[in-house]
Design a protein around this motif. Structure first.
Motif, PDB file in Angstrom:
ATOM      1  N   GLY A 376     -46.821  16.391 -12.642  1.00  0.00           N
ATOM      2  CA  GLY A 376     -47.043  17.614 -13.404  1.00  0.00           C
ATOM      3  C   GLY A 376     -48.468  17.721 -13.870  1.00  0.00           C
ATOM      4  N   GLN A 377     -48.668  18.558 -14.896  1.00  0.00           N
ATOM      5  CA  GLN A 377     -49.985  18.684 -15.493  1.00  0.00           C
ATOM      6  C   GLN A 377     -49.852  18.922 -16.983  1.00  0.00           C
ATOM      7  N   ARG A 379     -51.229  20.353 -20.800  1.00  0.00           N
ATOM      8  CA  ARG A 379     -51.519  21.720 -21.250  1.00  0.00           C
ATOM      9  C   ARG A 379     -52.893  22.199 -20.801  1.00  0.00           C
ATOM     10  N   MET A 405     -46.156  20.294 -18.293  1.00  0.00           N
ATOM     11  CA  MET A 405     -45.175  20.955 -17.449  1.00  0.00           C
ATOM     12  C   MET A 405     -44.985  20.093 -16.212  1.00  0.00           C
ATOM     13  N   GLU A 407     -42.891  19.160 -12.465  1.00  0.00           N
ATOM     14  CA  GLU A 407     -42.493  19.903 -11.279  1.00  0.00           C
ATOM     15  C   GLU A 407     -41.173  20.616 -11.550  1.00  0.00           C
ATOM     16  N   GLY A 408     -41.014  21.792 -10.966  1.00  0.00           N
ATOM     17  CA  GLY A 408     -39.819  22.584 -11.237  1.00  0.00           C
ATOM     18  C   GLY A 408     -39.914  23.348 -12.534  1.00  0.00           C
ATOM     19  N   ALA A 409     -41.121  23.494 -13.086  1.00  0.00           N
ATOM     20  CA  ALA A 409     -41.352  24.250 -14.328  1.00  0.00           C
ATOM     21  C   ALA A 409     -40.537  23.698 -15.493  1.00  0.00           C
ATOM     22  N   ARG A 410     -40.390  22.362 -15.544  1.00  0.00           N
ATOM     23  CA  ARG A 410     -39.663  21.733 -16.647  1.00  0.00           C
ATOM     24  C   ARG A 410     -40.662  21.257 -17.692  1.00  0.00           C
ATOM     25  N   ALA A 411     -40.427  21.643 -18.949  1.00  0.00           N
ATOM     26  CA  ALA A 411     -41.331  21.263 -20.032  1.00  0.00           C
ATOM     27  C   ALA A 411     -41.045  19.840 -20.487  1.00  0.00           C
ATOM     28  N   ASP A 412     -42.100  19.145 -20.876  1.00  0.00           N
ATOM     29  CA  ASP A 412     -41.971  17.790 -21.421  1.00  0.00           C
ATOM     30  C   ASP A 412     -42.782  17.664 -22.690  1.00  0.00           C
TER      31      ASP A 412
END
Length: 481
Positions: A376-377, A379, A405, A407-412
């Motif tokens: 992911g990446q 903020r 965010m 992969e799959g637009a899942r927030a962490d």
């Protein structure tokens, strides 16, 4: 099989070095550890978890880590004993006495995993656990001689001369173990020698004379080995390797009793512009730290209590008033919230405890464990790769500002309104060079341009060359069955 006269004698690194050395000779090599006790774990390609040392050994052998490389993993917790992970999945929770009763039932899993690895490899390198001479634990043993006998695997015994008493340790092992167990031992290695090897020639000869075992070599101390991730929390008690002073970014890490996945710290410590300060209870967090980093924990509630008892919560509050930053990883992230609920008693008596209140989130511990490699990446748009390994779900207003965010637009994770407190469930974050550089820039430092993953590969190559130069690898192969 490589067993030791005690814990932390270098078994894990010897197996890693041999895995790389024999792989470079053109063999298909697999590492194997029947039973491991460690809170430093890795996510496998087949969706489970194993000891991090076996993941490093798999890397040395040029293969993906598998749950069958470490079929029994014990992860010590607080009031409930240890989590027993079998072939990558949580199997039970047991205290030491209960686990002794479980061991005979685990041998079939251990042998099944070993047979799977044998079927796909030319050579399986097996690592023992703890000490081969713990005769009080021999009944039902799956970690050392119990496995060696059941699988008919020859044993090489490793002693550590750096801690002293290596002759007595090796010779004493021969005399305290069962004669049938001693007959499995083909030879010995003396590890971590410093100085002129000629001065210990008579010592090696004496060990061979008193045991009847052959010497496979005297292994000099290798400084480059410090660049490889340590498996055992014992490594946290040692003084760090000498390095030039003057790093501008001071990062303070409270060392709590159930710290886990502490190899998250290694890439930061490798940066010349970083002073990474491990702070144990009894000392204060340094007032000039730029970042306080709360690492993972296998017993978050117990470690939160320990953090408060040590006065670290007061230090962290003062650190924030001075304009500092705080980052929590996994269990450290859970501690930063308003509360941690454990309704099912996963970590001890059921109940809810107050968190540090630095993030407006709440955590609920659940029995379901998330094990996954993630990409992911953050903020700021900086990419990373890592892994998740946790029980519990965290939510609340600050989670609307996710740390990253995936992969799959899942927030962490979550970030405070000020932006100076953040938490994430992602481990391995700082092994990504771009992510580490972004954090150092944010904290007023400069990244060195270090390629961390390439450095690990270089250290494995150096370790393999070191073992080729000082051990009788042809002799080891001659004893392999």
């Amino acid at each position: 099989m490589f067993q030791g006269t005690g814990s932390d004698v270098g078994k894990s690194l010897v197996v890693a070095g041999l895995a790389r050395a024999f792989t470079r000779r053109g063999l298909v090599v697999r590492p194997f550890k029947p039973q491991n006790m460690s809170n430093n774990a890795a996510v496998t390609a087949d969706g489970g978890e194993i000891g991090r040392a076996q993941a490093l050994q798999a890397r040395a052998a040029g293969t993906a880590p598998s749950v069958h490389m470490n079929p029994v993993l014990l992860k010590p917790q607080s009031e409930v004993g240890a989590q027993v992970v079998v072939q990558g999945r949580v199997h039970a929770t047991a205290d030491a006495r209960a686990y002794q009763g479980m061991k005979p039932g685990l041998m079939p899993f251990v042998l099944e995993s070993f047979e799977r690895l044998k079927a796909e490899a030319d050579l399986v390198l097996v690592e023992g656990a703890g000490s081969a001479s713990e005769t009080n634990l021999r009944a039902g043993d799956v970690a050392n001689m119990g496995f060696a006998r059941a699988a008919n695997v020859p044993v090489v015994l490793i002693g550590d001369i750096d801690r002293g008493g290596v002759i007595a340790s090796l010779v004493g092992t021969k005399h305290v173990v069962d004669p049938a167990d001693a007959a499995m031992i083909a030879g010995f290695i003396v590890n971590r020698f410093r100085g002129d090897p000629a001065l210990f020639e008579s010592g090696m000869a004496e060990i061979a004379r008193l045991t009847g075992w052959r010497s496979f070599g005297l292994l000099p101390f290798l400084p480059e080995a410090a660049r490889l991730p340590a498996e055992d929390a014992l490594a946290l008690t040692r003084a760090p390797a000498a390095r030039p002073a003057g790093g501008r970014v001071k990062i303070a890490v409270p060392i709590l009793p159930h710290i886990s996945n502490f190899d998250d710290l290694d890439p930061l410590e490798a940066e010349p512009d970083v002073q990474l300060v491990r702070v144990r209870p009894g000392a204060a967090l340094p007032g000039d730290a730029a970042l306080v980093l709360l690492p993972g924990s296998k017993a978050t509630v117990a470690d939160l209590r320990a953090l408060r008892a040590a006065g670290f919560a007061i230090d962290i509050a003062a650190h924030l008033r001075r304009g500092g930053h705080v980052l929590g990883l996994c269990g450290g992230y859970q501690m930063l919230g308003r509360s941690i609920a454990d309704p099912d008693g996963i970590e001890g008596p059921p109940g809810t405890v107050q968190g540090l209140g630095l993030l407006d989130v709440e955590t609920r511990l659940t029995g379901e464990k998330r094990l996954a490699a993630v990409h992911g990446q953050t903020r700021e748009g900086v990419p990373f790769a890592g892994y998740e390994m946790h029980m519990g779900q965290t939510s609340g207003p600050d989670a609307a500002r996710p740390f990253a965010m995936l992969e799959g637009a899942r927030a962490d994770g979550a970030v405070s309104a000020s932006g100076r407190v953040a938490g994430t469930y992602v481990h391995g974050l700082f092994a990504h060079d771009g992510q580490r550089a972004a954090w150092l820039e944010r904290l007023g430092g400069t990244a060195s341009g270090l390629d961390y993953e390439a450095g690990v590969e270089e250290a494995l190559d150096a370790l393999a060359a070191h073992l080729e130069a000082h051990l009788d690898l042809d002799g080891l192969m001659a004893h392999a069955r």
